[in-house]
Write a protein that holds these residues in place. Structure first.
Motif, mmCIF file in Angstrom:
data_model
loop_
_atom_site.group_PDB
_atom_site.id
_atom_site.type_symbol
_atom_site.label_atom_id
_atom_site.label_comp_id
_atom_site.label_asym_id
_atom_site.label_seq_id
_atom_site.Cartn_x
_atom_site.Cartn_y
_atom_site.Cartn_z
ATOM 1 N N ASN A 12 19.920 24.666 4.589
ATOM 2 C CA ASN A 12 20.779 24.688 5.768
ATOM 3 C C ASN A 12 19.901 24.919 6.991
ATOM 4 O O ASN A 12 19.237 25.950 7.093
ATOM 5 C CB ASN A 12 21.829 25.792 5.649
ATOM 6 C CG ASN A 12 22.772 25.813 6.818
ATOM 7 O OD1 ASN A 12 22.802 24.894 7.631
ATOM 8 N ND2 ASN A 12 23.554 26.870 6.908
ATOM 9 N N SER A 68 21.266 24.384 10.246
ATOM 10 C CA SER A 68 22.183 24.229 11.375
ATOM 11 C C SER A 68 21.918 25.246 12.489
ATOM 12 O O SER A 68 22.167 24.948 13.650
ATOM 13 C CB SER A 68 23.630 24.330 10.908
ATOM 14 O OG SER A 68 23.866 25.593 10.335
ATOM 15 N N LYS A 95 24.727 19.628 15.417
ATOM 16 C CA LYS A 95 25.134 20.280 16.659
ATOM 17 C C LYS A 95 24.057 20.232 17.739
ATOM 18 O O LYS A 95 24.336 20.484 18.900
ATOM 19 C CB LYS A 95 25.466 21.744 16.399
ATOM 20 C CG LYS A 95 26.762 21.971 15.688
ATOM 21 C CD LYS A 95 27.015 23.467 15.602
ATOM 22 C CE LYS A 95 28.376 23.757 15.039
ATOM 23 N NZ LYS A 95 28.627 25.204 15.020
ATOM 24 N N ASN A 116 20.816 18.721 11.507
ATOM 25 C CA ASN A 116 21.441 19.650 12.441
ATOM 26 C C ASN A 116 22.227 18.805 13.440
ATOM 27 O O ASN A 116 21.682 18.318 14.429
ATOM 28 C CB ASN A 116 20.380 20.490 13.146
ATOM 29 C CG ASN A 116 20.977 21.526 14.067
ATOM 30 O OD1 ASN A 116 22.180 21.625 14.219
ATOM 31 N ND2 ASN A 116 20.110 22.309 14.683
#
Length: 160
Positions: free
Chosen positions: A51, A53, A20, A18
């Motif tokens: 995923n 994120s 971000k 991740n």
């Protein structure tokens, strides 16, 4: 007998990141937790269909759950198994760690942000941090600092 050399592959065990999280949060304390997964999820993780994120860790009924993590089922999955790609997955933590996390989240207003999923031997582990959200001016200051560091390195390189 000759000793076998261990190859130092740091990123070979990483499943998902991740990126971000460091931009959007001030991360403080690092935690590692195992995950309670089903068989089809392990097969999908091995093929890289993960995923994380937009996922976070939620504490409910004195248990920690990964919410928003998406593990896409394989097309060749069994027909009798119902696959839910975004189901909450239970995290395996010690009671002492859970109590500390509950106190930080409820009293101090911290969030639990998942940053990485990786293999540790044959187990899937989740790395998450205790953090607070950054304001826009904090993000701009970080960007300015990063750009100044790059410019400074360029000037030092040309000065030689």
């Amino acid at each position: 007998m000759a000793k076998k050399k261990k190859s130092n592959k740091a990123n070979s065990n990483t499943i998902a990141l991740n990126k971000k999280a460091r931009h959007n949060y001030n991360l403080t304390d690092k935690y590692e937790a195992g995950m309670s997964l089903q068989g089809w999820e392990i097969k999908s993780i091995r093929s890289g269909k993960v995923n994380i994120s937009d996922c976070y860790v939620m504490i409910k009924d004195r248990e920690a759950y990964l919410v928003g993590g998406e593990i896409m089922p394989l097309t060749a999955a069994s027909s009798h198994v119902v696959c839910d790609p975004v189901r909450p997955r239970k995290l395996l933590l010690n009671r002492r760690e859970l109590d500390k996390l509950i106190g930080s989240v409820e009293r101090d207003g911290y969030s639990l942000i998942a940053t990485a999923m990786y293999w540790k031997q044959c187990w899937v582990k989740l790395e998450f941090y205790l953090g607070k959200g950054k304001k826009d001016h904090d993000k701009r200051a970080d960007i300015k600092e990063r750009e100044w560091k790059i410019d400074k390195e360029r000037m030092m390189k040309h000065a030689r």
